[in-house]
Design an enzyme around this catalytic site. Structure first.
Site, PDB file in Angstrom:
ATOM      1  NE  ARG A  91      -0.447   1.818  12.234  1.00  0.00           N
ATOM      2  CZ  ARG A  91       0.286   1.129  11.381  1.00  0.00           C
ATOM      3  NH1 ARG A  91      -0.099  -0.075  11.018  1.00  0.00           N
ATOM      4  NH2 ARG A  91       1.395   1.627  10.886  1.00  0.00           N
TER       5      ARG A  91
ATOM      6  CE  LYS B  51      -0.738   0.347   5.002  1.00  0.00           C
ATOM      7  NZ  LYS B  51       0.149   1.492   5.199  1.00  0.00           N
TER       8      LYS B  51
ATOM      9  NE  ARG C 273       8.094  -4.363   4.213  1.00  0.00           N
ATOM     10  CZ  ARG C 273       6.875  -4.305   4.706  1.00  0.00           C
ATOM     11  NH1 ARG C 273       5.907  -3.779   3.992  1.00  0.00           N
ATOM     12  NH2 ARG C 273       6.617  -4.808   5.906  1.00  0.00           N
TER      13      ARG C 273
ATOM     14  NE  ARG D  60       4.208  -5.578  10.861  1.00  0.00           N
ATOM     15  CZ  ARG D  60       4.653  -5.070   9.713  1.00  0.00           C
ATOM     16  NH1 ARG D  60       5.524  -5.737   8.986  1.00  0.00           N
ATOM     17  NH2 ARG D  60       4.199  -3.906   9.281  1.00  0.00           N
TER      18      ARG D  60
ATOM     19  NE  ARG E 156       9.356  -2.379   8.329  1.00  0.00           N
ATOM     20  CZ  ARG E 156       8.114  -1.904   8.269  1.00  0.00           C
ATOM     21  NH1 ARG E 156       7.900  -0.619   8.450  1.00  0.00           N
ATOM     22  NH2 ARG E 156       7.101  -2.705   8.017  1.00  0.00           N
TER      23      ARG E 156
END
Length: 211
Positions: free
Chosen positions: A88, A13, A123, A167, A156
């Site tokens: 969120r 996103k 990522r 998550r 990360r």
């Protein structure tokens, strides 16, 4: 045009929000980035956010909303903005509505969990400015170096497989209900994530009226 982008961690996103930001010439507002900026600038809400982050605690909704309200009031948001990472939860969405902020569309980037688990391993995120990359789908020009600020790009901690599963579970429990919230308002548009980022981008741009 005021937009919100939704999507599970790893759905892309942020990348799609950046594409639309460039196309419409409106700022992409990432919650993490504005929290760091406010903390750096020493604003009232920024100092509160810094105290929470330094203590390893979550920044409370009222602080996040206060910082967001200050950011939206800046001149570059006059023609619109994109919220990436906020709200969120449904209570946060309700708080956003209570602020009187008009949201025109909510774009959901929908990608299957299994695909996400495969994607996140590649990522990378700039440890300086927070820009996001992917070693396959969106590599930086120089491996390990951010195109925007020249700082190092890193993996990360929350991109580790076991963390990703947690998550995703949290997203489906707390954030996914936002789809129903905005669908009832007639604002939700779902974009099915494609294998190629460029193909997803075409669908996303069409969803916001850019041909």
């Amino acid at each position: 045009m005021n937009l919100i982008f939704l999507g599970a961690p790893g759905a892309g996103k942020g990348t799609q929000a950046e594409v639309v930001s460039d196309a419409l010439k409106i700022p992409q507002i990432s919650t993490g980035n504005i929290l760091r900026e406010a903390a750096k600038n020493g604003t009232e809400y920024g100092l509160k956010a810094k105290a929470a982050m330094d203590a390893g605690a979550l920044v409370s909704d009222d602080i996040v909303i206060g910082i967001l309200k200050e950011r939206i009031a800046e001149d570059d948001c006059k023609e619109g903005f994109i919220l990436d990472g906020f709200p969120r939860t449904v209570p946060q969405a309700e708080a956003l509505d209570a602020m009187g902020i008009q949201i025109d569309k909510v774009i959901e980037i929908n990608v299957a969990d299994e695909t996400i688990k495969q994607r996140v391993s590649g990522r990378r995120v700039c440890q300086g400015c927070g820009a996001s990359y992917h070693i396959e789908y969106k590599p930086s020009k120089v491996e390990g170096v951010c195109d925007k600020c020249g700082d190092a790009t890193v993996i990360r901690k929350d991109d580790k497989p076991e963390v990703v599963l947690d998550r995703l579970a949290t997203y489906h429990e707390k954030t996914a209900p936002l789809k129903d919230y905005y669908e009832k308002q007639g604002k939700l548009v779902t974009v099915e994530g494609q294998e190629e980022v460029a193909d997803t981008s075409k669908l996303t741009l069409a969803a916001v009226g850019v041909n």
